[in-house]
Design an enzyme around this catalytic site. Structure first.
Site, short mmCIF file in Angstrom:
data_model
loop_
_atom_site.label_atom_id
_atom_site.label_comp_id
_atom_site.label_asym_id
_atom_site.label_seq_id
_atom_site.Cartn_x
_atom_site.Cartn_y
_atom_site.Cartn_z
N GLU A 1 4.67 -8.51 10.83
CA GLU A 1 5.46 -9.55 11.48
C GLU A 1 6.46 -10.28 10.57
OE1 GLU A 1 1.62 -10.68 13.02
OE2 GLU A 1 2.51 -11.02 14.98
N LEU B 1 0.83 -1.21 0.00
CA LEU B 1 0.00 0.00 0.00
C LEU B 1 0.86 1.26 0.00
CD1 LEU B 1 -2.64 -1.16 2.63
CD2 LEU B 1 -3.07 -0.78 0.19
MO1 MOS Z 1 1.12 -8.91 17.29
S1 MOS Z 1 2.31 -10.08 18.49
O1 MOS Z 1 -0.18 -10.02 17.04
O2 MOS Z 1 0.74 -7.50 18.14
#
Ligand code: MOS
Length: 746
Positions: A713, A638
């Site tokens: 993540e 994005l």
């Molecule tokens: Mo993340 S560890 O799901 O804030």
């Protein structure tokens, strides 16, 4: 013209750097009082006596709350679970005299000033009867057991059943490796301390009415908690959290300062703020310590035929915190003989809590080191081994990914890094007294979309106002939501105002699991389309309208105009349209969920390839990560600027996890001893050198209409193994335990 895909600077950047952005402990109201938490000095046992008389005799001390005088709350009987609660019974502060872990909050001193509250807290005398505690994971592995399953298992599935026959295949393998991997616990340590400011008012019936400024990754989670625990109707509650100074998972659950501050405000009928100290930031959820075993086998040509991965994670005595540690290998790699196992060891610690790529970074840090070991057993280039065992299927489920450009990550990452110039032999790239090493690893993370609601209003002044009760945990949510809204209605981002972090806005889930861009982004897109449809209806009513027979598919929004795709000269400005609405804004509220029918035959994941160069001082054992490249396949990007920042943050943390981070438990006291940022080491500027991020092109219309996978993540997952593998290449030392501190290299 379009905003999506452009490296737009954060729309909230100005507020943040000028200090205008306010955090939970910065909202000031008249007559505010301050609470200071007293923490347990023992890990297990009972409180036999609390003497608060000295504290209470101080000027300005209003009350000392303990289990003895806390208000009676329904919650203490029914056990409310928050949105991220694992199976078990959530910890309830001040429930009774029982001590379940070191640092447990056992009293709250409330005073007219913070300083008096803090001093008074030091005068509260507590006597305990201590029980023997168990906090050592490795010493308690014999007590490991299956985790209890619960609603959390939906997003955190247990390991699949074994496939094939691992034992026989492993015996037959011509190259094999077998290792034990031990990781220390870690704490999130966001810069901002956990805090709740509870503003106390009453409604017309003299019932309490609270506005709560809370540090949280989900205002919805906090309001549900307060409403349930204290039995207050929603209409008398509002939780606000416009900014958060880092969460990383720590804010996924309501922390105990929220309970303490709300309880005190209701009892004292005053506004109360409770802020935890840096030390107290080590008295709740953490990434659990783990012990893992990985064994891999391959045929002479490098084809993997056997994979074993087990993990033991710590949990508390009251909840079964689980994470997906071992499933990844069976998913990524195609051997026919696979056994994966995951067990918990309950200890006298607080329940662990999701921390950036929970389980994924833990499991991949072991698996991908094992892959490197296997490559060396085979005498094969580590990247070659990954390519040899590359699979387009999720081998656990035997189904395709909605998209998987990992091969392209390997190709582009290797090229940028210069991997082809690597010499295979460890200790072969010396430079002066430094050993140079190159290592690589794979990363994988789930691409989930949940459901969320949003509101959009095109105002009569031509501005677009959009809101959703989601969170800005530092990732750039304000910015990307602004971009999505702007593009959906063909407006410049300057004309869009996106608001979040307020329970007065439509409901959104906790911000975690990398799902906010996909989930809330889809809701924002959908609600702006609803506004667009209403605008089309207004356009149809115009005298001599060229849109009379136009369908939604026939029109587009460009440059603040609604126009016909086929005939762009047939255009009407949004300002004109909104002024046909009887002087009112064109306002819509709607929600979206993932298209489960479309998704059901696919696994949805983001992928990464991490390449790392280290320099290890042979005499001192010091490690410097001099260079790292991460190539990411994360669907549509994005905003390349905020996206890059996300990945950089993940890479830095991956280096930090590999080399520095460790919450050291002293088992004599059952306490995390390095509970400060001086002693809990994180990577600092001096530790970070040349970091490079590549986003490979990836199209995916299964994950969601936007094609977004989420990037919060994936950046951390492959890094620790890549660092460990680079250290092996540099030194010839295979370190399987994290963090790799210099003592392990001497
Ligand atoms: Mo993340 S560890 O799901 O804030």
């Amino acid at each position: 013209m379009t905003a999506i895909g452009k490296p737009i600077s954060r729309v909230d950047g100005n507020e943040k750097v000028t200090g205008k952005a306010k955090y939970a402990a910065e909202f000031n109201v008249p007559d505010l009082t301050y609470g200071y938490v007293v923490s347990s000095a023992i890990a297990k046992g009972k409180i036999t006596n609390i003497d608060a008389s000295d504290a209470l005799s101080l000027d300005g001390v209003l009350k000392v709350f303990t289990y003895k005088n806390r208000p009676k709350l329904a919650w203490f009987d029914i056990s409310y679970k928050d949105q991220d609660a694992p199976p078990g019974s959530p910890f309830r502060p001040l429930q009774d005299e029982t001590i379940k872990y070191s640092g447990q909050p056992i009293a709250l001193v409330v005073a007219e000033t913070f300083e008096v509250a803090r001093y008074a807290a030091s005068l509260v005398r507590i006597e305990y009867k201590e029980d023997t505690h168990e906090t050592d994971l490795e010493a308690n592995l014999h007590r490991a057991r299956e985790p209890k399953s619960g609603i959390a298992s939906l997003l955190k599935p247990p390991p699949p059943k074994p496939r094939g026959d691992f034992e026989t295949a492993y015996q037959d393998a011509s190259a094999k490796t077998n290792g034990r991997y031990v990781h220390a616990a870690e704490h999130h340590n966001p810069m901002e301390l956990f805090a709740s400011t509870v503003v106390y008012e009453t409604d017309s019936k003299k019932k309490p009415k609270l506005t709560i400024y809370d540090k949280t990754q989900g205002v919805t989670n906090s309001i549900l908690y307060v409403s349930q625990v204290f039995n207050i109707p929603f209409k008398n509650l509002r939780v606000v959290s416009p900014y958060m100074g880092g969460g990383f998972g720590a804010g996924l659950r309501p922390q105990y300062q929220l309970f303490m501050a709300t309880m005190a405000a209701l009892e004292l009928k005053r506004s109360v703020r409770v802020t935890l100290t840096r030390q107290q930031m080590f008295t709740f959820g953490h990434r659990p310590a783990t012990v893992q075993n990985v064994a891999l086998g391959a045929l002479p040509d490098g084809t993997m035929n056997a994979l074993y991965h087990d993990a033991y994670g710590e949990t508390s005595q009251f909840e079964d915190y689980t994470e997906v540690v071992v499933n990844w290998g069976g998913m990524l790699y195609p051997p026919e003989n696979v056994t994966m196992d995951y067990k918990l060891v309950p200890l006298d610690v607080y329940s662990p809590l999701d921390m950036r790529a929970p389980g994924g970074v833990t499991g991949m840090a072991a698996l991908e080191v094992a892959m490197d070991e296997l490559a060396y057993e085979l005498g094969m280039d580590p990247l070659e081994l990954r390519l040899k065992n590359y699979s387009d299927l999720d081998n656990n489920e035997k189904r395709p990914y909605s998209s998987k450009e990992l091969r392209e990550c390997f190709r582009q990452g290797a090229e940028r890094f210069g991997w082809s110039k690597r010499s295979f032999e460890p200790r072969s790239m010396k430079k002066d007294h430094n050993l140079i090493g190159w290592g690589m690893a794979t990363g994988i993370w789930d691409s989930n979309m949940l459901g969320a609601r949003a509101e959009a209003a095109l105002l009569v002044n031509g501005k677009l106002w959009v809101s959703s009760a989601t969170a800005e945990i530092g990732t750039g949510t304000y910015t990307i939501m602004t971009q999505i809204a702007a593009d959906t209605l063909g407006m410049p981002i300057e004309d869009v105002l996106f608001k979040l972090g307020d329970t007065d806005f439509p409901i959104a889930p906790i911000s975690g699991g990398s799902w906010t861009a996909a989930t809330v982004g889809s809701a924002v897109q959908a609600v702006c389309e609803e506004v667009g449809k209403s605008l089309l209806k207004l356009a149809k009513k115009m005298p001599g309208s060229p849109f009379k027979s136009a369908k939604w598919e026939d029109i587009e929004f460009v440059d603040k105009h609604l126009r016909l795709k086929k005939d762009p000269s047939a255009a009407v400005s949004l300002m004109t349209l909104v002024n046909l609405n009887g002087g009112k804004a064109v306002r819509e509220t709607s929600g979206v969920f993932a298209d489960v029918m479309k998704q059901k035959n696919f696994t949805r994941s983001a992928h990464a390839a991490a390449f790392v160069e280290v320099m290890v001082d042979e005499e001192l054992g010091t490690v410097k990560v001099t260079r790292a490249v991460s190539a990411i396949a994360g669907g549509r990007i994005l905003n390349p600027k905020t996206a890059r920042s996300q990945i950089l943050g993940g890479m830095v943390w991956g280096i930090s996890k590999a080399l520095h981070e460790e919450s050291a438990l002293d088992h004599t006291f059952g306490r995390f001893m390095n509970h400060s940022l001086a002693e809990y080491h994180v990577s600092v500027n001096a530790d970070i050198h040349d970091l490079d991020v590549i986003f490979v092109e990836e199209h995916d219309d299964v994950v969601n209409k936007l094609g977004v996978k989420g990037l919060g993540e994936i950046g951390i997952v492959g890094m620790p193994a890549a660092v460990a593998n680079a250290i092996f290449h540099a030194t010839g030392k295979r370190v399987r335990d994290l963090p790799i501190t210099l003592d392990k290299l001497l």
